[in-house]
Design an enzyme around this catalytic site. Structure first.
Site, short mmCIF file in Angstrom:
data_model
loop_
_atom_site.label_atom_id
_atom_site.label_comp_id
_atom_site.label_asym_id
_atom_site.label_seq_id
_atom_site.Cartn_x
_atom_site.Cartn_y
_atom_site.Cartn_z
N GLU A 100 73.40 35.12 6.03
CA GLU A 100 72.09 35.70 6.35
C GLU A 100 70.96 35.04 5.57
OE1 GLU A 100 72.72 39.95 5.79
OE2 GLU A 100 73.43 40.13 7.84
N ASP A 158 80.39 44.80 10.22
CA ASP A 158 79.38 45.14 9.23
C ASP A 158 79.20 46.65 9.07
OD1 ASP A 158 77.31 45.07 7.48
OD2 ASP A 158 75.93 43.95 8.75
N GLU A 211 73.46 53.24 5.89
CA GLU A 211 72.65 52.36 6.73
C GLU A 211 72.91 52.60 8.22
OE1 GLU A 211 73.24 48.20 5.94
OE2 GLU A 211 71.97 47.59 7.62
#
Ligand code: BDP
Length: 723
Positions: A314, A387, A415
């Site tokens: 990322e 993820d 998240e």
């Protein structure tokens, strides 16, 4: 006049008493599970009071003095009276705490064989008779073991454990039990939903916020023994003298509690803060820079834990920027910290836009490197291959690296579970991850056995949790968010504990023992994870989130710079069906698993339904176990998710009046939002997938109140999307 004054005085008194009562009931959640209010149950209180008339503890170290502080604070609160502390045994039933070297009484008990079995951090809690008196003994080989034992003893009291026949021998199954803070130096927290960072960099090292100590107490109470202070998307300035000094203060505060400090390191630091021309790990100057950097850190923090690195992921830099492998990169940092006993936790979270299936990438990247990492490197692997999604199959790297220390990374911060707004207890998720069978060495080769080192005898073992803490008064935003911090710590110590058992402990310690409260609260917690799966990603769907904030639904997302950031990449819905074919006819990611696991997922008909769309592109009219078609089942699950939240709300309503109003109201309001959001998820996803299935929402379900266009717009205008 006098009468008037009297009246005022009277009113003032009434007001003050009122305030007192209010304070007794109100609870802002700051004390977490370490609330030491007097035990309400008379019989239990009586038993404890007569068993503990003295504390015998010789606090000849910083850690033992923390144990003393905690145990005297805890006992005076729980038992409702101060318990005298002595260093020598007196003629009273006592609680004796220490090690054979700090305590003569413990030395006299000949516990050495038993103590051997609990190692450096474990402890024993037992009853012993000395000179005709019954005593409770917390014994350990080390001071930190005695501290952990003291916290555990307080937990036993807080959960009303019968002490008559108490006999505990406890030792952690995993060595490095570490929180990962994704905290930035400007105090924002990546994926943090409980306020700004706990670390007040601006005033460190001078100002010691009392929170630092309370943070350490909370962690030590669970046996968490490491904390990575800064975000994996690491600011190179963390490695400057200025920040090392600030972190030194935190390390000094945490040390007596057995907690080591670690840094996330930016791989370009030699250039960015070191003034070098390159950060190529094979460049001797770069290697020397990392060695000097380690020496500098250890000068300030002699027990510094080491580095955590997110490399070539990322946008983060890494060894591949110079054509070097992950092993070559990790080893340079490992050599720098090795002389000081440090470790490097190297993340396996990598993926690139070129690959056809993101699922495959961690495995393809790291399996060829097995055996190439130094002994003090641990590969840190997320529980699933994508993820932190609400449900993932286990990461195929677990069990595939016999020659490389492998640790598990779990996400504590929510998240993908509604931030600090939704109630989602991670117990069932963590246990599912830990108990997944990799079959690496035949049946029973669970992920837990990989990471505790029993399968491959790793040199280092570890588990990491991405923290959910922040500056909010109650630390985690949602009052139930605390349970996930607690859970992470408890499972890190002992992964064989059950999700339900941990929930039970946490509720009793955080609220009360009233079964009319404990049972519904536990039911809510235990159903909450699956509810979250159902209203977001049922049947093995994944990553339908709005890009960026990851709060609300956006299964329609298709137009982004990288295909693997879009939702359509993951669900692949078309007029035929939905789901990602990862079998031989598709990406064949299942070949990364052992044959026994592969067999579970190979055939559409046999794949457990909760994983179905992870592995197959399934026709809309495929017949499910319920007899419904896939389309009908998908709709059904989404609706069930909303119903689940409504059940949670009803159960919560049933506990009104059984706890303080403050926390009751807070949770009640948050559940209302959760219900609205669950409907939002359901409607958005069902309406969107309907454009592919071309079938109606079956009769009997409430109709979505808005159009698909409305929900697409909501993605952009919802308040979450705006911050
Ligand atoms: C993703 C988060 C991102 C993190 C990344 C990671 O969205 O903010 O940086 O994980 O783990 O889930 O590195």
């Amino acid at each position: 006049m006098i009468l008037k004054m009297k009246r005022h005085l009277f009113l003032l008194t009434v007001f003050l008493i009122g305030l007192g009562i209010q304070q007794a009931y109100a609870d802002d959640g700051y004390r977490l599970w370490l609330r030491y209010d007097q035990i309400a149950d008379k019989a239990v209180l009586q038993q404890y009071r007569s068993a503990i008339q003295r504390i015998v503890l010789n606090d000849n170290s910083e850690t033992l003095s923390k144990a003393k502080q905690e145990i005297s604070r805890g006992l005076s609160g729980l038992l409702g009276k101060a318990i005298p502390i002595t260093t020598k045994l007196v003629n009273r039933s006592s609680l004796i705490i220490g090690t054979p070297s700090s305590s003569d009484a413990i030395a006299s008990l000949n516990l050495s064989n038993k103590l051997k079995s609990v190692g450096d951090e474990g402890f024993l809690i037992e009853r012993h008779q000395i000179n005709g008196n019954n005593h409770l003994v917390i014994a350990a080989n080390t001071d930190v073991g005695a501290l952990y034992g003291s916290f555990h003893f307080l937990r036993l009291l807080k959960t009303h454990t019968d002490l008559q026949k108490i006999s505990v021998a406890s030792a952690p199954k995993i060595q490095h039990r570490v929180l990962n803070h994704w905290d930035n130096l400007d105090r924002t927290v990546e994926r943090g939903y409980a306020g700004i960072s706990l670390w007040e960099w601006k005033t460190l090292p001078e100002y010691e916020d009392p929170r630092y100590t309370d943070y350490a107490r909370a962690n030590a109470s669970l046996g968490i023994n490491g904390t990575v202070l800064n975000n994996v998307n690491a600011d190179p300035r963390m490695l400057t003298e200025q920040y090392i000094k600030k972190a030194t203060k935190l390390a000094d505060i945490f040390r007596p509690y057995g907690i080591k400090v670690y840094f996330s390191a930016n791989f370009f630091a030699p250039e960015r803060v070191g003034g070098l021309e390159t950060s190529d790990p094979l460049d001797p100057e770069v290697q020397q820079w990392w060695k000097d950097k380690a020496d500098q850190i250890y000068k300030h923090i002699p027990d510094f834990g080491g580095f955590l690195v997110k490399a070539n992921s990322e946008g983060q830099p890494g060894p591949q920027n110079y054509g070097r492998t992950h092993a070559e990169g990790a080893n340079i940092l490992a050599e720098a910290v090795a002389p000081h006993g440090g470790i490097v936790m190297w993340r396996a979270f990598v993926y690139s836009p070129e690959q056809e299936d993101r699922f495959r990438e961690g495995y393809d990247e790291f399996v060829p490197l097995d055996g190439k990492f130094h002994d003090n490197v641990i590969l840190q692997v997320k529980n699933g291959p994508i993820d932190f999604q609400p449900r993932e199959p286990f990461h195929p790297l677990f069990g595939a690296l016999p020659e490389t220390n492998t640790m598990l990374e779990l996400q504590v911060t929510q998240e993908y579970f509604g931030f600090s707004t939704h109630l989602a207890y991670m117990g069932p998720l963590y246990k599912e991850a830990l108990e997944a069978d990799t079959y690496a060495k035949g049946e029973g080769s669970t992920v837990a056995k990989v990471i505790d080192g029993s399968l491959f005898e790793y040199e280092h073992t570890g588990i990491a949790g991405v923290a959910n803490t922040g500056r909010d008064r109650n630390w985690t935003g949602h009052p139930f968010g605390q349970s996930n911090w607690y859970l992470f710590g408890r499972l890190a110590w002992d992964h064989t504990l059950t999700a339900e058992g941990v929930a039970d402990e946490w509720i009793r310690m955080t609220f009360n023992h009233n079964p009319d409260f404990v049972e519904p609260a536990k039911e809510i917690m235990m159903m909450s994870r699956e509810a979250g799966v159902r209203y977001r990603n049922p049947l093995g769907l994944t990553h339908l989130y709005a890009q960026g904030h990851h709060y609300g639904p956006a299964p329609w997302t298709s137009d982004l710079p990288r295909p693997d950031w879009t939702a359509v990449y993951y669900h692949k819905a078309d007029s035929e069906g939905i789901g990602f074919d990862r079998t031989e006819t598709g990406s064949n990611a299942i070949e990364q698993y052992q044959p026994e696991v592969r067999e579970r997922f190979d055939e559409m008909e046999d794949t457990p339904e909760e994983y179905l769309l992870w592995f197959h592109h399934v026709p809309w009219d495929f017949e499910m176990n319920s007899g419904r078609t896939l389309w009908e089942e998908l709709v059904h699950r989404y609706y069930q998710g909303v119903e689940d939240v409504r059940v949670m709300q009803k159960k919560w309503a049933s506990v009104e009046g059984l706890i303080d109003e403050e926390r009751y109201n807070h949770v009640e309001a948050l559940l209302e939002i959760q219900e609205e959001d669950a409907i939002w998820w359901r409607n958005a996803c069902v309406l969107y997938f309907q454009t592919f299935s071309n079938q109606p929402i079956p009769n009997g379900y409430e109709k979505p109140e808005h159009s698909l266009e409305y929900y697409k717009e909501l993605e952009k205008t919802h308040h979450i999307a705006r911050f």
